[in-house]
Design an enzyme around this catalytic site. Structure first.
Site, PDB file in Angstrom:
ATOM      1  N   GLN A 179      37.296 -99.958   7.660  1.00 27.85           N
ATOM      2  CA  GLN A 179      37.158-100.578   6.337  1.00 27.85           C
ATOM      3  C   GLN A 179      36.006-101.586   6.340  1.00 27.85           C
ATOM      4  OE1 GLN A 179      40.002-103.575   5.912  1.00 27.85           O
ATOM      5  NE2 GLN A 179      39.885-103.792   3.712  1.00 27.85           N
ATOM      6  N   SER A 212      37.258-103.709  11.870  1.00 28.87           N
ATOM      7  CA  SER A 212      38.202-103.316  12.927  1.00 28.87           C
ATOM      8  C   SER A 212      37.981-101.864  13.328  1.00 28.87           C
ATOM      9  CB  SER A 212      39.651-103.483  12.457  1.00 28.87           C
ATOM     10  OG  SER A 212      39.908-104.825  12.187  1.00 28.87           O
ATOM     11  N   GLU A 225      47.077-102.733   1.996  1.00 26.94           N
ATOM     12  CA  GLU A 225      46.963-103.284   3.345  1.00 26.94           C
ATOM     13  C   GLU A 225      47.972-104.411   3.567  1.00 26.94           C
ATOM     14  OE1 GLU A 225      43.274-105.389   4.198  1.00 26.94           O
ATOM     15  OE2 GLU A 225      43.606-105.202   6.343  1.00 26.94           O
ATOM     16  N   GLU A 268      44.444-119.181   2.531  1.00 29.78           N
ATOM     17  CA  GLU A 268      44.030-119.916   1.318  1.00 29.78           C
ATOM     18  C   GLU A 268      43.808-118.926   0.171  1.00 29.78           C
ATOM     19  OE1 GLU A 268      42.749-120.401   4.294  1.00 29.78           O
ATOM     20  OE2 GLU A 268      42.728-122.548   4.744  1.00 29.78           O
TER      21      GLU A 268
HETATM   22  C1  LIG Z   1      40.943-109.647  13.648  1.00 26.50           C
HETATM   23  C2  LIG Z   1      40.173-109.446  12.375  1.00 26.50           C
HETATM   24  C3  LIG Z   1      39.997-108.166  11.869  1.00 26.50           C
HETATM   25  C4  LIG Z   1      39.260-107.963  10.702  1.00 26.50           C
HETATM   26  N1  LIG Z   1      39.075-106.674  10.258  1.00 26.50           N
HETATM   27  C5  LIG Z   1      38.319-106.455   9.151  1.00 26.50           C
HETATM   28  C6  LIG Z   1      38.073-105.119   8.703  1.00 26.50           C
HETATM   29  O1  LIG Z   1      38.539-104.138   9.290  1.00 26.50           O
HETATM   30  N2  LIG Z   1      37.289-104.944   7.624  1.00 26.50           N
HETATM   31  C7  LIG Z   1      36.742-105.984   6.935  1.00 26.50           C
HETATM   32  O2  LIG Z   1      36.069-105.751   5.933  1.00 26.50           O
HETATM   33  N3  LIG Z   1      36.952-107.273   7.343  1.00 26.50           N
HETATM   34  C8  LIG Z   1      37.721-107.523   8.430  1.00 26.50           C
HETATM   35  N4  LIG Z   1      37.947-108.815   8.859  1.00 26.50           N
HETATM   36  C9  LIG Z   1      37.265-109.927   8.162  1.00 26.50           C
HETATM   37  C10 LIG Z   1      38.228-110.771   7.318  1.00 26.50           C
HETATM   38  O3  LIG Z   1      38.585-110.088   6.152  1.00 26.50           O
HETATM   39  C11 LIG Z   1      37.480-112.085   7.030  1.00 26.50           C
HETATM   40  O4  LIG Z   1      37.367-112.773   8.266  1.00 26.50           O
HETATM   41  C12 LIG Z   1      38.232-112.953   6.037  1.00 26.50           C
HETATM   42  O5  LIG Z   1      38.227-112.388   4.752  1.00 26.50           O
HETATM   43  C13 LIG Z   1      37.612-114.380   5.952  1.00 26.50           C
HETATM   44  O6  LIG Z   1      36.246-114.333   5.728  1.00 26.50           O
HETATM   45  P1  LIG Z   1      35.222-115.166   6.640  1.00 26.50           P
HETATM   46  O7  LIG Z   1      35.534-114.862   8.084  1.00 26.50           O
HETATM   47  O8  LIG Z   1      33.847-114.887   6.139  1.00 26.50           O
HETATM   48  O9  LIG Z   1      35.593-116.690   6.417  1.00 26.50           O
HETATM   49  P2  LIG Z   1      35.183-117.596   5.163  1.00 26.50           P
HETATM   50  O10 LIG Z   1      35.371-116.827   3.911  1.00 26.50           O
HETATM   51  O11 LIG Z   1      33.829-118.156   5.435  1.00 26.50           O
HETATM   52  O12 LIG Z   1      36.276-118.723   5.213  1.00 26.50           O
HETATM   53  C14 LIG Z   1      36.209-119.848   6.078  1.00 26.50           C
HETATM   54  C15 LIG Z   1      37.329-120.821   5.674  1.00 26.50           C
HETATM   55  O13 LIG Z   1      37.110-121.324   4.346  1.00 26.50           O
HETATM   56  C16 LIG Z   1      38.246-121.064   3.507  1.00 26.50           C
HETATM   57  N5  LIG Z   1      37.851-120.759   2.141  1.00 26.50           N
HETATM   58  C17 LIG Z   1      36.833-119.953   1.754  1.00 26.50           C
HETATM   59  N6  LIG Z   1      36.801-119.866   0.405  1.00 26.50           N
HETATM   60  C18 LIG Z   1      37.835-120.607  -0.069  1.00 26.50           C
HETATM   61  C19 LIG Z   1      38.334-120.912  -1.369  1.00 26.50           C
HETATM   62  N7  LIG Z   1      37.766-120.422  -2.467  1.00 26.50           N
HETATM   63  N8  LIG Z   1      39.420-121.722  -1.473  1.00 26.50           N
HETATM   64  C20 LIG Z   1      40.007-122.246  -0.364  1.00 26.50           C
HETATM   65  N9  LIG Z   1      39.570-121.991   0.895  1.00 26.50           N
HETATM   66  C21 LIG Z   1      38.515-121.180   1.044  1.00 26.50           C
HETATM   67  C22 LIG Z   1      38.897-119.843   4.148  1.00 26.50           C
HETATM   68  O14 LIG Z   1      40.254-119.689   3.777  1.00 26.50           O
HETATM   69  C23 LIG Z   1      38.717-120.141   5.638  1.00 26.50           C
HETATM   70  O15 LIG Z   1      39.704-121.025   6.096  1.00 26.50           O
HETATM   71  C24 LIG Z   1      38.688-109.060  10.019  1.00 26.50           C
HETATM   72  C25 LIG Z   1      38.878-110.371  10.521  1.00 26.50           C
HETATM   73  C26 LIG Z   1      39.598-110.562  11.676  1.00 26.50           C
HETATM   74  C27 LIG Z   1      39.772-111.967  12.182  1.00 26.50           C
END
Ligand SMILES: Cc1cc2nc3c(=O)[nH]c(=O)nc-3n(C[C@H](O)[C@H](O)[C@H](O)COP(=O)(O)OP(=O)(O)OC[C@H]3O[C@@H](n4cnc5c(N)ncnc54)[C@H](O)[C@@H]3O)c2cc1C
Length: 419
Positions: free
Chosen positions: A149, A190, A273, A403
């Protein structure tokens, strides 16, 4: 909540017995716990079973076991049990699917094709064309095609609508039928390094409001211009990868839903999901093992003298786990009554993610300094809680952060205004 109820019938109980008997008979030997391997510190072991990786494993026994397990499930249509039999599924109702998945987690067997079966399968049933269903669902349902995905990007995780991977449409010509040219990068995908196909969000209209210029595409992972590089996590395991698209040609026929309407397709996929049953069942088993251990003579020696706080904490974890189980059941019953998983799925995901971290801490508290032991041999409960603590770090991120789940519940569930 949907208000739907579900009492298990005698036929449901019979189905449960059938699943248990099947698992007993068909579970490949290579997946049974190996007492010799108790001290293994291989990072991949920590993640437990990883079917997409096992299917490509250099170890012939592992590979054969993964394929045999998939074949046994596929014969009954149980890889994608919710899909109609015509596409290789078993046409199970959401409640039967719930029972099947519950028993599989309880038996600690690997999930086959989780992303393809649980996310893309229902998405194609809802938004795909007949041709797309015929082309892709049988491969998912027999374990032949593995999917990943590709939604998140380096600056588009929580703020997914900020995604920048672009797709420019070009007419049919000598290069082939009408297609999109895709350029950009995905991250944290993933199992992408084991995937045959990717489902991806791309920007098709840079001038439209952010949510309205996005399209959902199916991309062959072996296409020219696709490169996939595994990413190491903090334990040295490589559960995910980054993907680069360099002018990749994707036929327009591989678009799911209308152009610029991909956001709505993706939101439905994310709902599927988040509505899983796996977590509460796993937590219940771990909690039972913890209680069993603490009641044993050995456990009594390890645990501190005053256990009042610990007892209360374990009881709280039990109540939380039952609440999460009830929400998962309610979601399955709602689904059976025709509801598409919505904010209830976020409730489920949020409860599961936070419970995961709290339970890991409770286990650590029970064993005090022994909970720091990483090596499975000398550690209490084969270091189950030490390993769970590492797993739990990602729990409040993957599938959308807590969040963001709270925001979905506040706005879509409670109707509160956006901040
Ligand atoms: C083990 C693992 C597997 C994954 N697998 C996939 C996958 O298969 N496919 C895929 O597409 N993605 C995948 N992901 C990515 C995952 O969806 C993202 O890590 C997640 O959506 C958070 O995005 P980011 O890492 O960019 O963090 P950010 O969005 O940069 O967030 C950083 C922090 O800021 C907070 N924050 C951001 N915006 C707001 C808001 N508006 N209000 C309050 N708080 C906020 C967040 O909650 C977080 O605590 C995976 C992640 C992990 C850890």
């Amino acid at each position: 909540m949907t208000g739907a109820h579900w009492e298990e019938t005698a036929q449901d109980a019979e189905f449960r017995r059938e699943v248990r008997a099947f698992v007993r008979e068909s579970f490949p030997a290579c997946y049974r716990p190996d007492p010799e391997a108790e001290n293994s510190l291989e990072p991949e072991d920590v993640w437990g079973y990883d079917w997409p990786a096992d299917r490509c494993s250099p170890d012939p026994e592992r590979r054969a076991g993964a394929l045999a397990w998939a074949a046994a499930l596929a014969e009954r249509g149980w890889i994608a049990p919710h899909l109609p039999a015509a596409y290789g599924g078993a046409g199970l109702s959401p409640m039967r699917e719930f029972i099947l998945r519950e028993e599989m987690v309880r038996a600690e067997v690997p999930t086959v094709n989780g992303i393809g079966a649980m996310l893309l399968g229902p998405t194609l049933m809802e938004f795909g064309t007949q041709e797309q269903r015929r082309a892709h669902l049988p491969g998912i349902a027999c374990g032949r095609t593995v999917w990943a995905q590709g939604f998140s990007e380096p600056d588009a995780g929580s703020d997914l609508a900020a995604l920048r991977t672009t797709a420019v449409r070009e007419p049919a010509g000598p290069a082939g039928p009408e297609a999109y040219r895709v350029t950009g990068q995905k991250v944290w995908t993933s199992s992408a390094q084991y995937a045959d196909w990717l489902f991806v969000l791309v920007r098709t209209d840079p001038d439209a409001p952010r949510h309205k210029g996005i399209t959902f595409l199916l991309i062959d992972a072996t296409s020219d211009g696709v490169s996939i590089r595994p990413i190491e996590d903090m334990r040295g395991a490589t559960p995910f990868a980054e993907i680069h698209f360099d002018d990749v040609r994707v036929p327009v026929a591989h678009r799911v839903g209308a152009e610029n309407q991909g956001w709505y397709v993706a939101m439905a996929a994310l709902g599927f999901e988040r509505a899983g049953i796996g977590a509460p069942v796993k937590f219940e088993q771990l909690l039972k093992r913890l209680v069993g251990r603490l009641r044993s003579a050995e456990g009594q020696e390890l645990v501190r003298a005053d256990t009042t706080v610990l007892r209360h904490e374990i009881a709280r974890r039990y109540v939380e786990m039952r609440a999460q189980y009830a929400v998962a059941r309610l979601t399955a019953a709602g689904h059976a009554a025709g509801a598409v998983p919505g904010y209830e799925a976020s409730v489920s995901q949020l409860l599961g993610a936070e419970l995961h971290q709290r339970l890991a801490r409770t286990g650590a508290r029970a064993f005090g300094p022994y909970a720091q032991l990483w090596q499975r041999g000398p550690a209490p409960m084969a270091a189950a809680f030490a390993h769970m603590r590492f797993d739990a770090v990602a729990a409040t991120l993957l599938g959308g952060t807590t969040e963001i789940q709270r925001r979905v519940i506040a706005t879509r569930g409670l109707g509160l205004p956006r901040s």
